[in-house]
Enzyme design. Sequence first.
Site, mmCIF file in Angstrom:
data_model
loop_
_atom_site.group_PDB
_atom_site.id
_atom_site.type_symbol
_atom_site.label_atom_id
_atom_site.label_comp_id
_atom_site.label_asym_id
_atom_site.label_seq_id
_atom_site.Cartn_x
_atom_site.Cartn_y
_atom_site.Cartn_z
ATOM 1 N NE ARG A 1 7.155 -44.137 -23.028
ATOM 2 C CZ ARG A 1 7.217 -44.254 -21.711
ATOM 3 N NH1 ARG A 1 6.309 -44.961 -21.076
ATOM 4 N NH2 ARG A 1 8.170 -43.674 -21.017
ATOM 5 C CG LEU B 1 4.664 -38.635 -28.872
ATOM 6 C CD1 LEU B 1 5.758 -39.066 -27.925
ATOM 7 C CD2 LEU B 1 5.074 -37.370 -29.618
ATOM 8 C CB VAL C 1 8.921 -35.652 -25.874
ATOM 9 C CG1 VAL C 1 9.392 -34.269 -26.265
ATOM 10 C CG2 VAL C 1 8.086 -36.269 -26.983
ATOM 11 C CD GLU C 2 4.871 -39.072 -24.320
ATOM 12 O OE1 GLU C 2 4.463 -40.171 -23.934
ATOM 13 O OE2 GLU C 2 4.295 -38.403 -25.175
ATOM 14 N N GLY C 3 10.742 -39.920 -22.776
ATOM 15 C CA GLY C 3 11.782 -40.951 -22.776
ATOM 16 C C GLY C 3 12.396 -41.007 -24.162
#
Length: 744
Positions: free
Chosen positions: A315, A319, A437-439
Amino acid sequence: MSELRKKFFTAPLLKIIKRVLPPISETEREAMEAGEVWWDAELLSGKPDWDQLLGMGPPELNKEEQAFLEGPVEELCRMINDWQISYVDHDIPQHVWDFLRANHFFGIIIPKKYGGLGFSPTAHAEIVTKISTRSTSVGVTVMVPNSLGPGELLLSHGTQEQKDYYLPRLADGRDIPCFALTSPQAGSDAASMIDYGIVCYGEHQGEKVLGMRVNWHKRYITLGPIATVLGLAFKLYDPDHIIGDEEELGITVALVPTDTPGVSIGQRHLPAMQAFQNGPNWGKDVFMPMEWIIGGEENVGKGWEMLMSALAAGRGISLPSLSTGGAKMAARTTGAYARIREQFNVPVGRFEGVQRRLAEIAAIAFVLDSAHKTTTRALDEGRKPAVITAIMKANATCGLRQAIIDAMDIHAGKAIMDGPMNYLGNVYRAVPVAITVEGANLLTRSLMIFGQGAIRCHPYLLKEMLAAENPDQEKGLDELDELLPKHMWFQFKTLCRGVFHGWTLGLFASSPRNVGRAAKYYRQLNRYSAVLTLVTEISLMTLGGELKRKELISSRLGDVLSQLYLLSCTLKRFYDDDHPKDDLPLLEFAMRDGLHKIEVSLLEVFQNFPRPFIGQIMRFLTMPWGHSVHTASDRQAKACAELLLTPSETRDRLTSGVYVGNAGDGVDIVEQAFEKVCASERAREKLKKGGIRALSRGTVEEGLKKNLISDEEAEILYDAADAVEKAIQVDHFDHLGGRSDTVQ
């Protein structure tokens, strides 16, 4: 006196707290304890200490890191043909894979003693940013092993034996890792996964050993189809009480070689026309020895905490790096295209509607790059700000989406016809991948940023909640009795500060010294830091645990916190760059836009507050005059857009790290046309004075005949006309989809 207060005040209040506030689950507790607070806590203190932020200094690369960017990263970008990768082969070619392995791109974060590069978070971010301006697929392939792969988990939690074996293999690419977390039934909610393991004895390498028999089904696993080792998350159970009294041991993470019997690697997913490897995998009664757990048997059940730390890197670095690179590339290419593309013999970038969009793209790139640099600078210092990395992931990916949409609007047909000449289309298709992605951002925005941030960053609230849940009631009462007077004094100061700055519009708020014309913006951030802190206190007091379930209220308060962080970073970047006068249009546009968003979010909180009367009180206390900061004026937007339409140090500084492209590809062609058009401006003015407004070979010849320009000027104009003609073309194909050798 203390005993009386405890008996008649603290004890009754303890009962209210237990009734109003929901209990903290073990999963929530571990999530809150993962990482740490940093500038987010300052922003929620009501009085941020700017010396702490500005005193960090700018992020810097050492000589080795800079040489790697200028050497292997530049060479990698030259090797990449994104059209071939994404649309023809649907894979990265072997020679690129070999280059990535040979130059240890998969070991950016791995220390040198294990064969890695041992680079800083800032270097990691700059590498991913530059690659992503060339190819999203290659950028993702590089970023995953360095953030979402097992490497970081091994460095933080692995045993020495695990580090000694795996890290050298990961660094040189002998092992390709993936991180298997997402389940079809659970999605982003790792706590709800049904993948499980049972503690038991089994055979491993010819011996009977203690281990686990694990079953799982994972999907959306990046690098999964080619991985040689899985970082696998599952829930572990011990029904026979082999290793302890507890039956449910919690989420556990193990390293599993993909050639282990029972492991099945599925075929590929194709995520939104991206060519990076992604796919499902399964395990059926796979026996694993305990030593495969990252950190060994002592880390049984600690997987959730480990996952939170691993996701924070993705995060905070990966990203946002990809998003920042995409936004900066959009700013550079869209400014160039808007300068060379004409309608009615006027560059489209000089139309006011287009100028507003150009200004927004420039401001997004400026803010994202500023926040990106500040966040990685904090990571360089060893900080792990969990809430801030969530802010970065959600806002960077959404910022990229807006920048790319605006860029495609300005490019029009140029951006919607697929082919090697289209440098925006594939980035546009990649945006939903980054956002989900990633939540997914919906989850991150509504539950994580403010939901966790308000509790984690509050100086007393989490301690009070833990005291209320203390099984030793007497001890919990003592802890609460000590905290409450401090909390009440904090509330009193927060009330005074929030009301005063709200009613005076922040005119008397403080600002750091030596910040020049940016001082007014520091005062506004101080004002809204105080307002957010007061609104948070009132919301928690009146809603208690209900606030957790009011996701729209929580989202809007999270948006305020996000904007405060992004704007803080923007001011820091301007400060670090020594307040360049030419960057003022960018700063003013970005700050006004962000402050206006803060006001909109707060007013929506007041309007939709579940206790309407309380909502109106909060508005009266903090924003009695309504909107006081308006978005940038048309004049400011024009000044900001002009920075992208004209060659300058500001344009180069804003878009630093963008790979301009190989000779003959789409980005290079547009950039060359931009430079030639700008260089021919004086000669073009002579044509216009003679009544010739269009630019083409024919009009240049007409200008020569009329003696409006010299032969030398004609050559410059011929070059510009040819470059523009080439740059505005799009690819075309035969009726079967095969590419033609020409464009039109």
